[in-house]
Structures are given as structure tokens and as C-alpha cells.
Scaffold this active site. Sequence first.
Site, PDB file in Angstrom:
ATOM      1  N   VAL A  60       0.805  -1.221   0.000  1.00 38.31           N
ATOM      2  CA  VAL A  60       0.000   0.000   0.000  1.00 38.31           C
ATOM      3  C   VAL A  60       0.840   1.274   0.000  1.00 38.31           C
ATOM      4  O   VAL A  60       0.319   2.350  -0.281  1.00 38.31           O
ATOM      5  CB  VAL A  60      -0.967  -0.021   1.206  1.00 38.31           C
ATOM      6  CG1 VAL A  60      -0.236   0.270   2.507  1.00 38.31           C
ATOM      7  CG2 VAL A  60      -2.129   0.921   1.003  1.00 38.31           C
ATOM      8  N   TYR A  61       2.124   1.177   0.298  1.00 38.21           N
ATOM      9  CA  TYR A  61       2.945   2.387   0.359  1.00 38.21           C
ATOM     10  C   TYR A  61       3.065   3.032  -1.017  1.00 38.21           C
ATOM     11  O   TYR A  61       3.567   2.416  -1.960  1.00 38.21           O
ATOM     12  CB  TYR A  61       4.339   2.080   0.893  1.00 38.21           C
ATOM     13  CG  TYR A  61       4.414   1.657   2.339  1.00 38.21           C
ATOM     14  CD1 TYR A  61       3.349   1.851   3.218  1.00 38.21           C
ATOM     15  CD2 TYR A  61       5.562   1.052   2.839  1.00 38.21           C
ATOM     16  CE1 TYR A  61       3.430   1.455   4.538  1.00 38.21           C
ATOM     17  CE2 TYR A  61       5.648   0.658   4.167  1.00 38.21           C
ATOM     18  CZ  TYR A  61       4.578   0.853   5.010  1.00 38.21           C
ATOM     19  OH  TYR A  61       4.653   0.457   6.324  1.00 38.21           O
TER      20      TYR A  61
END
Length: 326
Positions: A60-61
Site C-alpha cells: 500500500v505504500y
Amino acid sequence: MDHTRLGRTGLEVSRLCLGCMSYGDPERGNHAWTLPEAESRPFIRKALDLGINFFDTANVYSDGTSEEIVGRALKDFARREEVVIATKVHGRMRRGPNGAGLSRKAILHEIDASLARLGTDYVDLYQIHRFDYLTPIEETLEALDEVVKAGKARYIGASSMHAWQFAKMLGAQERLGLARFVSMQNYVNLLYREEEREMLPLCASEGIGVIPWSPLARGRLTRDWDEMTARAETDEFGKGLYARTAEADRQVVEAVAKVAAQRGLPRAQIALAWLLSKDVITAPIVGATRMQHLDDAVAALSVRLDDFEIAALEAAYVPHAVAGFM
């Protein structure tokens, strides 16, 4: 650089882990303060030069671009067998059904997507980023076991959750004969010590490696309380972590500053040395957007605090509302 085993495994990791949330396309995801690829690569290279072999990121980064940047840099700067790559699954990666969470469908899709972005056939540590209240834990654990058996992950770990949830999952893994969590990535620092009540004793008892995130409280332990940075001004998640106990937290920050001044050392080294003094801690996950951040982190490995200094650092702490599980 010192190295240690991750929990009860034979896996050797550096006593510091480079957290790679800071490296990603600032135009994608929720973190406008991240460093783009050209600016990120020197930090990964220097970490390797300093002896750090442990790198943590997440799908998700920065909408997956952190994994892409980290994967390309490690491929260019190191041999795959020399590094330990950790990533995570849970956060929303796309709109609509099955775009987030820890269902079997989500996990089996996201591990392949992460491997493609990282440019590797396997990750060393695959972690669930948060607890999924909507999916039966047996489904999650069986999917993770399949990932390990397929050779796509060498080990599995977990991240912030309540201790009772982690204990329940460990028990289910043992009961079902599934691959076992070997690590816990949780929120621990001088401004948030609630994990000392339940989670850290559980990890010590079960031989679980502890790799805390935000060991410097998103930089708040390294500067004066009222000093702001670009990240602090835009980090909505961080604001939620530190808004409720400001007066006590300010006193902790001032205690760090006092001990640092007495030692003639940067505050970051004192705050990290406190965490490294705890036997249960394996490798704090440190972020770096300035080269000095890496230098301070490595220097902290040599700092030994005495009992009086530790007591002074801990004296102002008050119980906090449970955080880190958002």
C-alpha cells in the site's frame, strides 16, 4: 553492524531494519512527503554499505511504487541472497470488492502483485499489515500457509493488533499445523509504551521477533516539541497518534533532550538506544530521508543507557489510549 536471529528462526537480520515507506512516488498514494526514486536510491545504497540487510515495505505504500523502487535498488546494489525483504498485505489497493483485506482471494492476488513490483520470486517475510475483522482467521492463516508452501514467502509475520488477537491466531496456526508467525511489527517508542502490557510479554514468551515501527515517533522524539516538519504538517495518521496526551508527551520529549545533552549525542540516538535496551526487541524499523538519520541509527547500536537514564526517560509517561490499530 550487529546481526541477530528473527525470533526463533534461523534467519539472520541486521539489528536495524530500513523502513521504506518514505520511498515512493509522491504523486501516488497518501504520502505527499515521500522521496521519488532518484532521491530514494542513495539511502538504500548507504543502508547496505552500513551493513543493514533488512528492508521493510508494503504493497500500500505510495500505491505500490515503494515496492518498485526498493526492488529495483536492491537488484542493482546487492545479491538477492544477501538481503532480507519484507512486505505487507491488507490495505486497499484498488476500488471495489476484494481490493483490500486478508481473504484468500486478496492474499493470493496481492503476493503475486508484490513480487512483480519487487522484481523477485519470493519475499523473505510476508506480513499481515493489520487484523481483518471481516475474514475468518482460519481463511487468512491457510492462505498464508499456501504462500509459504508455494515458495513465495520464506516466513510470515503480523503487524499491529491486540495481543488477544495475535494469541488467537498463533493458537489456530498450532492447532491446524500451519506456518507460524515469526515476527510482530508493532508500534513501540518512548511516546507509546502500551505494548509493554500484553504484546511484548506475549512475544517474549512465544519466541516472536519484534520489529517496531515508528521507533522515533515519526521524528517527534528527535526535535523540540513545537518544531514542525513538512511531514508532520501533512501526516494525518501521525496527528491521530499523538494528539491525546500532549502535555505528558512533551515532558518525555524534553527528557530525551536532557539525556542527549548530558551525553553530547543526538536525540535520535538516545531514543533508539532506549528501545534497543529492551531484550524483546529484534530490530527497530527506522526511516531515513536524510543521511544523518542512518548515521544516527547505526551509532545508537553502541549507546548503552544506564538505569538512571532509562528511569529519567520513562518517568513522565502516562497510559495512552490504544493506538496503532487504525
